[in-house]
Design an enzyme around this catalytic site. Structure first.
Site, short mmCIF file in Angstrom:
data_model
loop_
_atom_site.label_atom_id
_atom_site.label_comp_id
_atom_site.label_asym_id
_atom_site.label_seq_id
_atom_site.Cartn_x
_atom_site.Cartn_y
_atom_site.Cartn_z
N ASP A 115 -7.46 1.58 -9.14
CA ASP A 115 -6.67 0.47 -8.62
C ASP A 115 -6.76 -0.62 -9.70
O ASP A 115 -7.03 -0.32 -10.87
CB ASP A 115 -7.22 0.00 -7.27
CG ASP A 115 -6.26 -0.93 -6.52
OD1 ASP A 115 -5.31 -0.41 -5.92
OD2 ASP A 115 -6.47 -2.15 -6.54
N LYS A 171 -10.57 2.63 1.07
CA LYS A 171 -10.45 1.77 -0.10
C LYS A 171 -11.84 1.34 -0.54
O LYS A 171 -12.79 1.39 0.25
CB LYS A 171 -9.60 0.53 0.21
CG LYS A 171 -8.90 -0.07 -0.99
CD LYS A 171 -7.70 0.74 -1.45
CE LYS A 171 -7.01 0.11 -2.65
NZ LYS A 171 -5.80 0.85 -3.04
#
Length: 459
Positions: A180, A140
């Site tokens: 995201d 991430k």
């Protein structure tokens, strides 16, 4: 008590003690990282029956290795605003685990981004990606940069600076970021362009969520929202329920929310509420999706502008009140910890039958306890939210094969993946003594594949 029962009880206590030790180590090594602590605690509690049956995992230190990322990179991101002033943000990339494939996980641009949030997201991503059945590991990234209120040129300059540093750590077979919160096709395009300039090669597979014209996949924008609804639909069906005729509340109004709303409506639901960071709208006759899409995707406006076109709808400042609206199905699709214990109790009091997490960890541990204690069907994020990364993996496959699949092909594959995730989570819950508890089932099913790969690779 029989001998076998005594042995089983001993192994269970050993597993419980081991989990407590691992969690205390995480808390000590990572002080003040509350989101990361929360994500780890939820998973560890679920894995007690696995370690009771497989004590070899303890001997090989599987959990100690899993809770420590392979690496966490933090870097400075300088950029110039439209007034000629140099601004500085902080960027992150966590590469958590690549036992089953290259690191894979989104990039988030939001003021709240810090090391704790990036690590919780990367930790969750490891198990989520395992559940998809695709060969991808967990990672991430992101920055505390806020794209709201910024011009396209400011966003471009920031993305280029961000990628100048990030490019050192990524690649099609190493680490493949995606979008995201705050990072859509525009931002991915700017970052891809900068990567291409820096590397001097066209590696379409280095980023996913790209535009359709240069290696993106049809269905990627819709994937997380659609996938959440597909998963919840499986859960409802096993309980003799359906989206058809149900009243649904969906938090958020980004890609996940909009396309969860769209798919729920296609399945016959009436969606009556959605939100953004300022407040929420309630339209008792049902949200008008065409208006919402235009306002959010084209005109980039706020939820409050919806009532200017639909005066019979009600806008309320503040986000948390959305969970006071009675509904059959709640789909939290905004951000982490948006449903606390009080909100969960209110949903239960108002008769909610099912909750499907479209965002990453949108319910606190206490809220999840309220839902499970009251027999509310609960679809946890690492399973229900996996549609986006599933189609990202399909985008990687298309890039590698130099192919482009139709929307129908991608959607059919997504439906099969979400069905498989549901079935594997349900089967794991039954095998390990928690039938129907999809939190436990998803954690176990995701863990086993990663753990067995780690054991196969040695230490």
């Amino acid at each position: 008590m029989t001998v076998s029962a005594n042995v089983e009880q001993t192994y269970t206590q050993q597993a419980q003690d081991y989990m407590n030790t691992v969690f205390e180590t995480v808390r000590t090594r990572n002080p003040h990282e509350t989101e990361f602590h929360q994500a780890v605690k939820e998973v560890l509690h679920s894995l007690i029956p696995v370690f009771s049956k497989n004590p070899s995992y303890m001997k090989l230190g599987i959990l100690e290795r899993l809770v420590e990322p392979d690496r966490l990179v933090s870097f400075r991101v300088p950029w110039m605003d439209d007034n000629g002033n140099v601004r500085v943000n902080r960027g992150f990339r966590v590469q958590f685990n690549n036992s089953i494939g290259p690191y894979k996980g989104g990039i988030r641009f939001h003021p709240s981004v810090n090391a704790s949030i990036i690590k919780f997201l990367g930790f969750e991503q490891t198990f989520k990606n395992s559940l998809t059945g695709q060969p991808i590991g967990g990672g991430k990234g992101g920055s505390d940069f806020d794209p709201k209120g910024k011009s396209d040129l400011e966003i471009m300059r920031f993305c280029q600076s961000f990628m100048t540093e990030l490019s050192r750590y990524i690649g099609p077979d190493k680490d493949v970021p995606a979008g995201d919160i705050g990072v859509g096709a525009k931002e991915i395009g700017y970052m891809f362009g900068q990567y291409k300039k820096l590397q001097g090669v066209y590696e379409a597979g280095v980023l996913t969520g790209k535009g359709i014209g240069y290696g993106g996949s049809l269905g990627r924008k819709e994937a997380t929202g659609y996938g959440t609804v597909y998963f919840v639909d499986q859960m409802l069906g096993d309980a003799g329920l359906s989206f058809s005729g149900s009243t649904v509340v969906v938090s958020g109004s980004g890609n996940v929310s909009i396309y969860a709303i769209e798919k729920a409506m296609q399945l016959g639901a009436k969606v009556v509420a959605c939100s953004d960071s300022s407040g929420y709208i309630y339209h008792k006759d049902g949200i008008r999706l065409d208006t919402l899409k235009r306002l959010k995707e084209v005109e980039k406006k706020r939820c409050r502008d919806y009532i200017l076109e639909h005066p019979d709808a009600v806008y309320t400042e503040g986000c948390s009140g959305i969970w006071s609206i009675p509904c059959d199905i709640a789909l939290p699709c905004a951000t982490q910890n948006e449903i606390d214990k009080a909100s969960a109790e209110l949903l239960v009091q108002n008769g909610v039958k099912a909750v499907g997490e479209g965002a990453n960890m949108p319910s606190t541990l206490e809220a999840i306890g309220v839902f499970l204690d009251n027999k509310v069907l609960f679809a946890p994020a690492k399973a229900a939210n996996a549609g986006g990364v599933s189609v990202s993996a399909l985008e990687m496959a298309q890039n590698s094969a130099r192919l482009s699949w139709s929307m129908e092909e991608v959607d059919a594959k997504l439906q099969l993946i979400m069905k498989d995730i549901y079935r594997s989570s349900m089967m794991a819950s039954m095998e390990y003594g928690a039938p129907g508890n999809l939190v436990v089932g998803a954690n176990i099913a995701g863990f086993l594949k990663v753990a067995d790969a780690m054991m196969a690779h040695g230490f």
